[in-house]
Design a protein around this motif. Structure first.
Motif, short mmCIF file in Angstrom:
data_model
loop_
_atom_site.label_atom_id
_atom_site.label_comp_id
_atom_site.label_asym_id
_atom_site.label_seq_id
_atom_site.Cartn_x
_atom_site.Cartn_y
_atom_site.Cartn_z
N ASN A 1 -0.78 -8.81 -6.41
CA ASN A 1 -0.17 -9.42 -5.22
C ASN A 1 -1.16 -9.40 -4.06
OD1 ASN A 1 2.21 -9.59 -6.67
ND2 ASN A 1 3.44 -8.44 -5.21
N ARG A 2 -0.98 -10.31 -3.13
CA ARG A 2 -1.82 -10.31 -1.94
C ARG A 2 -1.49 -9.07 -1.11
NH1 ARG A 2 -3.28 -15.40 1.94
NH2 ARG A 2 -4.16 -14.23 3.69
N TYR A 3 -2.55 -8.35 -0.72
CA TYR A 3 -2.33 -7.11 0.03
C TYR A 3 -3.66 -6.69 0.67
CZ TYR A 3 -0.62 -2.34 0.99
OH TYR A 3 -0.23 -1.18 1.59
N SER A 4 -3.59 -6.24 1.91
CA SER A 4 -4.77 -5.73 2.61
C SER A 4 -4.29 -4.91 3.80
CB SER A 4 -5.67 -6.88 3.09
OG SER A 4 -5.04 -7.58 4.15
N ILE A 5 -5.22 -4.33 4.51
CA ILE A 5 -4.87 -3.54 5.68
C ILE A 5 -4.20 -4.41 6.75
CG2 ILE A 5 -7.08 -3.86 6.89
CD1 ILE A 5 -6.95 -0.92 7.70
N ALA A 6 -4.49 -5.70 6.74
CA ALA A 6 -3.91 -6.61 7.72
C ALA A 6 -2.73 -7.40 7.18
CB ALA A 6 -4.98 -7.59 8.22
N ASP A 7 -2.42 -7.22 5.90
CA ASP A 7 -1.35 -8.00 5.27
C ASP A 7 -0.63 -7.11 4.26
OD1 ASP A 7 0.32 -9.73 3.98
OD2 ASP A 7 -1.20 -11.27 3.59
N ARG A 8 0.42 -6.47 4.73
CA ARG A 8 1.13 -5.50 3.88
C ARG A 8 2.53 -5.99 3.53
NH1 ARG A 8 -0.27 0.37 6.46
NH2 ARG A 8 0.76 1.04 4.54
N ARG A 9 2.63 -7.29 3.32
CA ARG A 9 3.93 -7.90 3.01
C ARG A 9 4.52 -7.38 1.70
NH1 ARG A 9 1.94 -14.04 2.25
NH2 ARG A 9 0.38 -13.32 3.73
N HIS A 10 3.66 -6.87 0.81
CA HIS A 10 4.14 -6.41 -0.50
C HIS A 10 4.18 -4.88 -0.59
CE1 HIS A 10 4.47 -10.34 -2.31
NE2 HIS A 10 3.25 -10.65 -1.94
N GLU A 11 4.42 -4.24 0.53
CA GLU A 11 4.49 -2.78 0.56
C GLU A 11 5.56 -2.26 -0.41
OE1 GLU A 11 2.62 0.51 1.70
OE2 GLU A 11 2.26 -1.36 2.78
N GLU A 12 6.70 -2.90 -0.43
CA GLU A 12 7.79 -2.46 -1.32
C GLU A 12 7.37 -2.56 -2.79
OE1 GLU A 12 12.41 -3.66 -2.51
OE2 GLU A 12 11.33 -4.79 -0.97
N THR A 13 6.67 -3.63 -3.13
CA THR A 13 6.22 -3.79 -4.52
C THR A 13 5.18 -2.74 -4.88
OG1 THR A 13 6.61 -6.17 -4.33
CG2 THR A 13 5.30 -5.42 -6.20
N LEU A 14 4.28 -2.44 -3.95
CA LEU A 14 3.29 -1.39 -4.20
C LEU A 14 3.98 -0.06 -4.48
CD1 LEU A 14 0.48 -0.11 -4.27
CD2 LEU A 14 0.56 -0.01 -1.76
N LYS A 15 4.95 0.30 -3.65
CA LYS A 15 5.65 1.57 -3.84
C LYS A 15 6.39 1.58 -5.18
CE LYS A 15 6.20 2.49 1.11
NZ LYS A 15 7.15 2.60 2.24
N TRP A 16 6.95 0.45 -5.56
CA TRP A 16 7.65 0.35 -6.85
C TRP A 16 6.67 0.60 -8.00
CZ3 TRP A 16 7.93 -2.13 -11.49
CH2 TRP A 16 9.17 -2.14 -12.15
N CYS A 17 5.50 0.00 -7.88
CA CYS A 17 4.47 0.19 -8.92
C CYS A 17 3.99 1.64 -8.96
CB CYS A 17 3.30 -0.75 -8.67
SG CYS A 17 3.67 -2.51 -8.97
#
Length: 302
Positions: free
Chosen positions: A189-205
């Motif tokens: 998923n798209r993710y970076s220090i400036a774009d954390r829209r997928h924080e929930e998915t990261l935590k799920w993983c």
């Protein structure tokens, strides 16, 4: 076959993650989209230089190369084989299918079973592989039942042509639905220090040991405007350690989660070497906490 060497410093970059529990990779990989033309369309300006980047990445110890049949299209996979085949032991080439490309930055999602089976077969041919270690559904096609798309990949897995299956740009709910059809071992998923829209998915993983490949991971180093809450702290950290803001952004990703597998892309050897250097950066826990506090607006202490 020759083993992959590692010239980089020890640190987060050289720490390993086991994809699917049985496929070890170093946590800092390399993404190939920037090897081809603008908008992932057409041949690179300098094919020899593109191959040099691939060879240098392996020489530096990178053993996870991420690509897709839509890069070019087909060109990135071809360059990988031309540059690196026969492949060194331990090199993992992850590719993707399920997107067609009609021009620069012009795509359409296609998840039909027949198309995906063809995608796998053609990637195997271009990459000169008998089995793809990690095959990722590039996007879920809303017009095609997920059972059809992943069912096709499952059949290819059962035939020994795919080892592991991953998804891209998905939510936890979509991963859970996919897991009912076939084991999912990575999410991109798209993710970076400036774009954390997928924080929930990261935590799920994280909670399930699923590898998380953040695409466009260096965007944080370019998009931290002066009014971003973390801009000042990031700039200070970069100056203190003799790094660029982009390098701090990449190092932060590696620190952020043990399941994080950044795949920064570049068409320049010098930039590649800078990225790998960021993976070996020694930054204290207190510094990371200060940066995290700045990002989230909290004031936690250690």
């Amino acid at each position: 076959m020759a083993e992959i060497s590692a010239e980089a410093e020890s640190g987060e970059f050289l720490s390993e993650f086991w994809i699917g529990g049985d496929l070890p990779v170093r946590r800092l990989g390399y993404g190939t989209m920037r090897l081809v033309g603008e908008g992932a369309w057409g041949e690179p300006e300098d094919a020899a230089a593109a191959k040099q980047v691939l060879r240098r990445a392996v020489k530096l110890g990178v053993n996870l190369i991420d690509t897709a049949d839509a890069y070019g299209p087909e060109i990135a996979e071809r360059l990988i084989a031309e540059a690196l085949h026969p492949y060194p032991a331990g090199l993992v080439i992850a590719t993707k299918g399920g997107i067609t490309r009609q021009g620069p930055a012009k795509t359409e999602y296609v998840g039909r079973a027949g198309y995906l089976i063809q995608c796998v077969e053609m990637s195997l041919r271009r990459l000169k592989l008998e089995r793809i270690e990690l095959y990722q559904l590039h996007r879920i096609d809303p017009r095609t039942p997920l059972e059809e798309s992943l069912g096709a990949l499952k059949r290819m897995q059962e035939q020994g042509k795919i080892r592991h299956i991953g998804l891209s740009e998905v939510t936890p709910e979509q991963i859970e639905e996919a897991q009912k059809i076939v084991p999912i071992v990575t999410v991109q998923n798209r993710y970076s220090i400036a774009d954390r829209r997928h924080e929930e998915t990261l935590k799920w993983c994280e909670g399930r040991g699923i590898g998380f490949l953040p695409w466009y991971p260096m965007a944080g180093g370019k998009l931290l405007k002066a009014d971003h809450p973390a801009a000042s702290v990031t700039a200070q950290m970069a100056e203190r350690h003799g790094l660029s803001v982009a390098q701090i952004a990449l190092a932060w990703l590696l620190h952020r989660s043990a399941v994080m597998l950044p795949i920064p892309g570049t068409s320049k050897v010098a930039h590649l070497e800078e990225n790998v250097k960021a993976g070996g950066t020694r930054i204290t826990g207190r510094e990371w906490l200060a940066l995290e506090n700045a990002i989230t607006g909290t004031s936690r202490s250690i």
